[in-house]
Design a protein around this motif. Structure first.
Motif, PDB file in Angstrom:
ATOM      1  N   MET A 133      19.889  41.580  60.279  1.00  0.00           N
ATOM      2  CA  MET A 133      20.059  42.009  61.669  1.00  0.00           C
ATOM      3  C   MET A 133      18.915  41.517  62.550  1.00  0.00           C
ATOM      4  O   MET A 133      18.189  42.284  63.178  1.00  0.00           O
ATOM      5  CB  MET A 133      20.215  43.531  61.740  1.00  0.00           C
ATOM      6  CG  MET A 133      21.398  44.062  60.959  1.00  0.00           C
ATOM      7  SD  MET A 133      22.966  43.253  61.340  1.00  0.00           S
ATOM      8  CE  MET A 133      23.255  43.827  62.992  1.00  0.00           C
ATOM      9  N   ASN A 134      18.738  40.205  62.594  1.00  0.00           N
ATOM     10  CA  ASN A 134      17.817  39.521  63.497  1.00  0.00           C
ATOM     11  C   ASN A 134      18.548  38.277  63.996  1.00  0.00           C
ATOM     12  O   ASN A 134      19.443  37.762  63.326  1.00  0.00           O
ATOM     13  CB  ASN A 134      16.531  39.110  62.769  1.00  0.00           C
ATOM     14  CG  ASN A 134      15.690  40.299  62.365  1.00  0.00           C
ATOM     15  OD1 ASN A 134      14.968  40.852  63.165  1.00  0.00           O
ATOM     16  ND2 ASN A 134      15.794  40.698  61.108  1.00  0.00           N
ATOM     17  N   TRP A 135      18.155  37.779  65.168  1.00  0.00           N
ATOM     18  CA  TRP A 135      18.850  36.646  65.760  1.00  0.00           C
ATOM     19  C   TRP A 135      17.844  35.667  66.341  1.00  0.00           C
ATOM     20  O   TRP A 135      16.779  36.052  66.798  1.00  0.00           O
ATOM     21  CB  TRP A 135      19.785  37.132  66.881  1.00  0.00           C
ATOM     22  CG  TRP A 135      20.700  38.207  66.406  1.00  0.00           C
ATOM     23  CD1 TRP A 135      21.941  38.040  65.851  1.00  0.00           C
ATOM     24  CD2 TRP A 135      20.442  39.616  66.378  1.00  0.00           C
ATOM     25  NE1 TRP A 135      22.467  39.260  65.494  1.00  0.00           N
ATOM     26  CE2 TRP A 135      21.573  40.252  65.815  1.00  0.00           C
ATOM     27  CE3 TRP A 135      19.372  40.412  66.778  1.00  0.00           C
ATOM     28  CZ2 TRP A 135      21.660  41.622  65.638  1.00  0.00           C
ATOM     29  CZ3 TRP A 135      19.446  41.773  66.604  1.00  0.00           C
ATOM     30  CH2 TRP A 135      20.579  42.369  66.047  1.00  0.00           C
ATOM     31  N   ASN A 136      18.219  34.372  66.329  1.00  0.00           N
ATOM     32  CA  ASN A 136      17.354  33.330  66.906  1.00  0.00           C
ATOM     33  C   ASN A 136      15.965  33.366  66.277  1.00  0.00           C
ATOM     34  O   ASN A 136      14.954  33.540  66.952  1.00  0.00           O
ATOM     35  CB  ASN A 136      17.261  33.482  68.432  1.00  0.00           C
ATOM     36  CG  ASN A 136      18.630  33.412  69.077  1.00  0.00           C
ATOM     37  OD1 ASN A 136      19.368  32.458  68.841  1.00  0.00           O
ATOM     38  ND2 ASN A 136      18.983  34.423  69.858  1.00  0.00           N
ATOM     39  N   PHE A 174      18.163  32.343  51.667  1.00  0.00           N
ATOM     40  CA  PHE A 174      18.717  32.120  53.007  1.00  0.00           C
ATOM     41  C   PHE A 174      20.073  32.794  53.059  1.00  0.00           C
ATOM     42  O   PHE A 174      20.938  32.521  52.228  1.00  0.00           O
ATOM     43  CB  PHE A 174      18.860  30.612  53.241  1.00  0.00           C
ATOM     44  CG  PHE A 174      19.261  30.243  54.640  1.00  0.00           C
ATOM     45  CD1 PHE A 174      18.298  30.051  55.614  1.00  0.00           C
ATOM     46  CD2 PHE A 174      20.591  30.064  54.972  1.00  0.00           C
ATOM     47  CE1 PHE A 174      18.649  29.684  56.906  1.00  0.00           C
ATOM     48  CE2 PHE A 174      20.953  29.701  56.255  1.00  0.00           C
ATOM     49  CZ  PHE A 174      19.989  29.507  57.223  1.00  0.00           C
ATOM     50  N   GLY A 175      20.271  33.699  54.009  1.00  0.00           N
ATOM     51  CA  GLY A 175      21.514  34.462  54.073  1.00  0.00           C
ATOM     52  C   GLY A 175      21.427  35.679  53.179  1.00  0.00           C
ATOM     53  O   GLY A 175      20.420  35.952  52.537  1.00  0.00           O
ATOM     54  N   LEU A 176      22.503  36.422  53.136  1.00  0.00           N
ATOM     55  CA  LEU A 176      22.553  37.637  52.335  1.00  0.00           C
ATOM     56  C   LEU A 176      22.688  37.282  50.867  1.00  0.00           C
ATOM     57  O   LEU A 176      23.549  36.490  50.494  1.00  0.00           O
ATOM     58  CB  LEU A 176      23.730  38.500  52.792  1.00  0.00           C
ATOM     59  CG  LEU A 176      23.806  39.891  52.202  1.00  0.00           C
ATOM     60  CD1 LEU A 176      22.581  40.706  52.569  1.00  0.00           C
ATOM     61  CD2 LEU A 176      25.052  40.589  52.690  1.00  0.00           C
ATOM     62  N   VAL A 177      21.847  37.856  50.043  1.00  0.00           N
ATOM     63  CA  VAL A 177      21.832  37.535  48.622  1.00  0.00           C
ATOM     64  C   VAL A 177      22.138  38.785  47.813  1.00  0.00           C
ATOM     65  O   VAL A 177      21.535  39.831  48.024  1.00  0.00           O
ATOM     66  CB  VAL A 177      20.447  36.976  48.212  1.00  0.00           C
ATOM     67  CG1 VAL A 177      20.407  36.684  46.738  1.00  0.00           C
ATOM     68  CG2 VAL A 177      20.136  35.731  49.019  1.00  0.00           C
ATOM     69  N   ASN A 178      23.081  38.699  46.900  1.00  0.00           N
ATOM     70  CA  ASN A 178      23.388  39.769  45.942  1.00  0.00           C
ATOM     71  C   ASN A 178      23.721  41.099  46.601  1.00  0.00           C
ATOM     72  O   ASN A 178      23.320  42.148  46.135  1.00  0.00           O
ATOM     73  CB  ASN A 178      22.222  39.976  44.968  1.00  0.00           C
ATOM     74  CG  ASN A 178      21.983  38.763  44.121  1.00  0.00           C
ATOM     75  OD1 ASN A 178      22.920  38.027  43.818  1.00  0.00           O
ATOM     76  ND2 ASN A 178      20.755  38.531  43.736  1.00  0.00           N
ATOM     77  N   GLY A 179      24.439  41.056  47.718  1.00  0.00           N
ATOM     78  CA  GLY A 179      24.822  42.301  48.374  1.00  0.00           C
ATOM     79  C   GLY A 179      23.620  43.028  48.935  1.00  0.00           C
ATOM     80  O   GLY A 179      22.519  42.523  48.987  1.00  0.00           O
ATOM     81  N   GLY A 180      23.833  44.246  49.373  1.00  0.00           N
ATOM     82  CA  GLY A 180      22.749  45.028  49.955  1.00  0.00           C
ATOM     83  C   GLY A 180      22.474  44.604  51.379  1.00  0.00           C
ATOM     84  O   GLY A 180      22.363  43.432  51.667  1.00  0.00           O
ATOM     85  N   ILE A 184      27.013  39.644  57.507  1.00  0.00           N
ATOM     86  CA  ILE A 184      27.322  38.970  58.754  1.00  0.00           C
ATOM     87  C   ILE A 184      28.709  38.338  58.620  1.00  0.00           C
ATOM     88  O   ILE A 184      28.924  37.516  57.727  1.00  0.00           O
ATOM     89  CB  ILE A 184      26.270  37.886  59.068  1.00  0.00           C
ATOM     90  CG1 ILE A 184      24.862  38.478  59.063  1.00  0.00           C
ATOM     91  CG2 ILE A 184      26.585  37.189  60.380  1.00  0.00           C
ATOM     92  CD1 ILE A 184      24.632  39.604  60.018  1.00  0.00           C
ATOM     93  N   PRO A 185      29.666  38.705  59.483  1.00  0.00           N
ATOM     94  CA  PRO A 185      31.006  38.099  59.398  1.00  0.00           C
ATOM     95  C   PRO A 185      30.914  36.571  59.459  1.00  0.00           C
ATOM     96  O   PRO A 185      30.180  36.014  60.268  1.00  0.00           O
ATOM     97  CB  PRO A 185      31.725  38.654  60.631  1.00  0.00           C
ATOM     98  CG  PRO A 185      31.013  39.915  60.950  1.00  0.00           C
ATOM     99  CD  PRO A 185      29.563  39.669  60.578  1.00  0.00           C
TER     100      PRO A 185
END
Length: 194
Positions: A133-136, A174-180, A184-185
């Motif tokens: 939940m962070n952007w740019n 980089f990106g969501l790893v292993n759930g938790g 991000i859709p």
């Protein structure tokens, strides 16, 4: 600690040194929930979390419309942040949640989560943890070394350019790893180079 309404300030050339009491309380060098913040040429050492940037409450809650806008952490040294009490508080050099426009540039971020007695920390102890939940977000030109687990968790995606990783069990994800954490859709986007 800067309040959630603290904005438009520069923190330049200050040495922050934690004094561990061994009580497991989440000692934080710089804790901010405001925005338009510059942290530059600082030494931040011996806290549980060196820098925490976090909105107040759940950013997805309908009642929470807060976002931290514009934070730059530049040319600083963030080192030796750990939890010596074993209380379950997970140390980070930098933790970010709810920031739009985060720049982490030309820093040395070293030894977050590893104890002086040689304990290497847990899988939850990172040099840099940037929540989804962070952007740019831009993380560039840093030396990121000796993390308890990840050198850099860049769950939000963004730019990672010209960083040097050394002796982290996992240098970067980089990106969501292993759930938790929030998903991000359609996944995250960004650029990882050099």
């Amino acid at each position: 600690t800067l309040g959630h309404d603290t904005k438009n300030i520069s923190i330049v050339g200050i040495h922050f040194r934690g004094n561990f009491r061994g009580d497991g309380i989440g000692h934080i060098g710089i804790n901010d929930g405001g925005g338009n913040i510059l942290i530059e040429d600082c030494l931040i050492e011996r806290f549980t979390n060196g820098i925490t940037l976090s909105v107040d409450g759940d950013i997805n809650a309908p009642s929470n419309k807060k976002t931290i806008h514009g934070v730059t952490i530049r040319r600083s040294i963030i080192v030796d942040n750990y939890n010596q009490s074993g209380s379950g508080i997970h140390p980070q050099g930098i933790y970010a949640y709810g920031v739009n426009g985060l720049v982490v540039e030309d820093n040395v971020i070293d030894n977050s989560g590893r104890l002086p007695n040689g304990d290497k920390g847990t899988i939850y102890d990172h040099n840099v943890y940037i929540n989804a939940m962070n952007w740019n977000v831009a993380v560039r030109g840093n030396i990121i070394a000796n993390g308890g687990s990840h050198g850099l968790q860049l769950r939000s995606g963004g730019l990672a350019h010209g960083n040097f990783f050394y002796n982290n069990p996992i240098h970067m994800s980089f990106g969501l790893v292993n759930g938790g954490g929030p998903v991000i859709p359609n996944g995250v986007t960004g650029n990882v180079s050099n």
